[in-house]
Design a protein around this motif. Structure first.
Motif, PDB file in Angstrom:
ATOM      1  N   PHE A  94       0.861  -1.175   0.000  1.00 43.88           N
ATOM      2  CA  PHE A  94       0.000   0.000   0.000  1.00 43.88           C
ATOM      3  C   PHE A  94       0.896   1.222   0.000  1.00 43.88           C
ATOM      4  CE2 PHE A  94      -1.954  -3.571   1.982  1.00 43.88           C
ATOM      5  CZ  PHE A  94      -3.173  -3.655   1.325  1.00 43.88           C
ATOM      6  N   LYS A  95       0.703   2.110  -0.979  1.00 41.86           N
ATOM      7  CA  LYS A  95       1.649   3.199  -1.206  1.00 41.86           C
ATOM      8  C   LYS A  95       0.989   4.561  -1.077  1.00 41.86           C
ATOM      9  CE  LYS A  95       3.665   4.133  -5.473  1.00 41.86           C
ATOM     10  NZ  LYS A  95       4.599   3.866  -6.570  1.00 41.86           N
ATOM     11  N   VAL A  96       1.765   5.495  -0.509  1.00 39.89           N
ATOM     12  CA  VAL A  96       1.430   6.912  -0.467  1.00 39.89           C
ATOM     13  C   VAL A  96       2.626   7.618  -1.084  1.00 39.89           C
ATOM     14  CG1 VAL A  96       0.993   8.902   0.995  1.00 39.89           C
ATOM     15  CG2 VAL A  96       0.051   6.682   1.626  1.00 39.89           C
ATOM     16  N   GLU A  97       2.395   8.465  -2.092  1.00 36.40           N
ATOM     17  CA  GLU A  97       3.501   9.107  -2.793  1.00 36.40           C
ATOM     18  C   GLU A  97       3.118  10.509  -3.212  1.00 36.40           C
ATOM     19  OE1 GLU A  97       6.204   7.222  -6.011  1.00 36.40           O
ATOM     20  OE2 GLU A  97       4.650   8.303  -7.133  1.00 36.40           O
ATOM     21  N   PHE A 128      -0.291  -7.390   6.872  1.00 38.41           N
ATOM     22  CA  PHE A 128      -1.691  -7.231   7.271  1.00 38.41           C
ATOM     23  C   PHE A 128      -1.906  -5.940   8.054  1.00 38.41           C
ATOM     24  CE2 PHE A 128      -5.088  -7.963  10.393  1.00 38.41           C
ATOM     25  CZ  PHE A 128      -6.143  -8.107   9.532  1.00 38.41           C
ATOM     26  N   ARG A 129      -1.050  -5.670   9.016  1.00 39.90           N
ATOM     27  CA  ARG A 129      -1.200  -4.450   9.814  1.00 39.90           C
ATOM     28  C   ARG A 129      -0.827  -3.216   9.019  1.00 39.90           C
ATOM     29  NH1 ARG A 129       1.248  -4.553  15.290  1.00 39.90           N
ATOM     30  NH2 ARG A 129      -0.241  -2.885  15.595  1.00 39.90           N
ATOM     31  N   GLY A 130       0.015  -3.374   8.001  1.00 40.55           N
ATOM     32  CA  GLY A 130       0.373  -2.256   7.124  1.00 40.55           C
ATOM     33  C   GLY A 130      -0.829  -1.735   6.367  1.00 40.55           C
ATOM     34  N   GLU A 131      -1.701  -2.643   5.946  1.00 38.86           N
ATOM     35  CA  GLU A 131      -2.920  -2.245   5.232  1.00 38.86           C
ATOM     36  C   GLU A 131      -3.794  -1.369   6.121  1.00 38.86           C
ATOM     37  OE1 GLU A 131      -6.804  -4.205   2.984  1.00 38.86           O
ATOM     38  OE2 GLU A 131      -5.396  -5.504   4.043  1.00 38.86           O
ATOM     39  N   GLY A 132      -3.988  -1.786   7.354  1.00 38.69           N
ATOM     40  CA  GLY A 132      -4.818  -1.015   8.274  1.00 38.69           C
ATOM     41  C   GLY A 132      -4.228   0.353   8.581  1.00 38.69           C
ATOM     42  N   PHE A 133      -2.909   0.399   8.779  1.00 36.09           N
ATOM     43  CA  PHE A 133      -2.244   1.675   9.045  1.00 36.09           C
ATOM     44  C   PHE A 133      -2.400   2.604   7.853  1.00 36.09           C
ATOM     45  CE2 PHE A 133       1.328   4.577   9.212  1.00 36.09           C
ATOM     46  CZ  PHE A 133       1.281   5.006  10.526  1.00 36.09           C
ATOM     47  N   HIS A 134      -2.169   2.084   6.660  1.00 34.93           N
ATOM     48  CA  HIS A 134      -2.314   2.885   5.432  1.00 34.93           C
ATOM     49  C   HIS A 134      -3.727   3.436   5.316  1.00 34.93           C
ATOM     50  CE1 HIS A 134      -3.553   3.164   1.163  1.00 34.93           C
ATOM     51  NE2 HIS A 134      -2.409   3.809   1.046  1.00 34.93           N
ATOM     52  N   ASP A 135      -4.720   2.570   5.472  1.00 29.13           N
ATOM     53  CA  ASP A 135      -6.102   3.003   5.315  1.00 29.13           C
ATOM     54  C   ASP A 135      -6.483   4.085   6.329  1.00 29.13           C
ATOM     55  OD1 ASP A 135      -6.350   1.223   3.239  1.00 29.13           O
ATOM     56  OD2 ASP A 135      -7.497  -0.264   4.375  1.00 29.13           O
ATOM     57  N   LYS A 136      -5.984   3.955   7.542  1.00 31.06           N
ATOM     58  CA  LYS A 136      -6.336   4.899   8.606  1.00 31.06           C
ATOM     59  C   LYS A 136      -5.623   6.246   8.458  1.00 31.06           C
ATOM     60  CE  LYS A 136      -6.556   5.310  13.614  1.00 31.06           C
ATOM     61  NZ  LYS A 136      -6.310   4.643  14.891  1.00 31.06           N
ATOM     62  N   HIS A 137      -4.381   6.238   7.938  1.00 33.01           N
ATOM     63  CA  HIS A 137      -3.557   7.441   7.971  1.00 33.01           C
ATOM     64  C   HIS A 137      -3.138   7.969   6.605  1.00 33.01           C
ATOM     65  CE1 HIS A 137      -3.307   6.987  12.274  1.00 33.01           C
ATOM     66  NE2 HIS A 137      -2.842   5.764  12.134  1.00 33.01           N
ATOM     67  N   ARG A 138      -3.686   7.476   5.545  1.00 32.01           N
ATOM     68  CA  ARG A 138      -3.181   7.848   4.212  1.00 32.01           C
ATOM     69  C   ARG A 138      -3.262   9.350   3.934  1.00 32.01           C
ATOM     70  NH1 ARG A 138      -6.767   4.251   0.954  1.00 32.01           N
ATOM     71  NH2 ARG A 138      -8.680   4.910   1.922  1.00 32.01           N
TER      72      ARG A 138
END
Length: 143
Positions: A3-6, A112-122
């Motif tokens: 999951f990427k933020v750029e 798995f936890r990376g997905e949740g972190f991304h979704d919550k803080h993107r």
């Protein structure tokens, strides 16, 4: 799955000048609004230590391992952030023509936890990447 933020920004400077700013780790305190107190060695297998202060998230101490680097091209480090969670932070320089580049900076989260972190803080992370991109642009263009 990753999951990427750029954030990408145009910079009117040479790739060498941009790399000069990025590779001066001690100088990050002068321009980087979210990564400070940087120390370490840019080398394959090297480590970076820094304080990550993304507005809207708690400050955290990061120790990352250099995953890849190329002078005037990119810097990438990875960090195991916990069980089922890894992050990659990167800066990438793409020269369009001499004196004109696109610089990308971002985060890649996996696990798995990376997905949740991304979704919550993107949105917060995107704003952090925007502020870093703009600050890097200003520093590189200032010469």
């Amino acid at each position: 799955m990753n999951f990427k933020v750029e954030k990408r920004v145009g910079v009117k400077a040479t790739s060498e000048r941009i790399w000069e700013v990025i590779s001066d780790l001690q100088g990050w305190d002068d321009w980087n609004p979210i990564e400070t107190g940087v120390s370490g060695t840019i080398a394959f297998g090297g480590t970076l230590a820094l304080t990550e202060a993304v507005p809207g998230l708690p400050d955290r101490q990061v120790v990352g391992r250099i995953g890849d680097w190329q002078p005037s091209g990119q810097l990438l480090w990875t960090e195991k952030r916990g069980w089922l969670f890894q992050s990659t932070r990167y800066y990438r320089i793409d020269q369009l023509e001499p004196g004109s580049c696109i610089v990308a900076n971002g985060f890649i989260f996996s696990g798995f936890r990376g997905e949740g972190f991304h979704d919550k803080h993107r949105q917060i992370l995107r704003a952090g990447c925007e502020s870093v991109g703009e600050a890097l642009r200003l520093r590189a263009e200032a010469g």
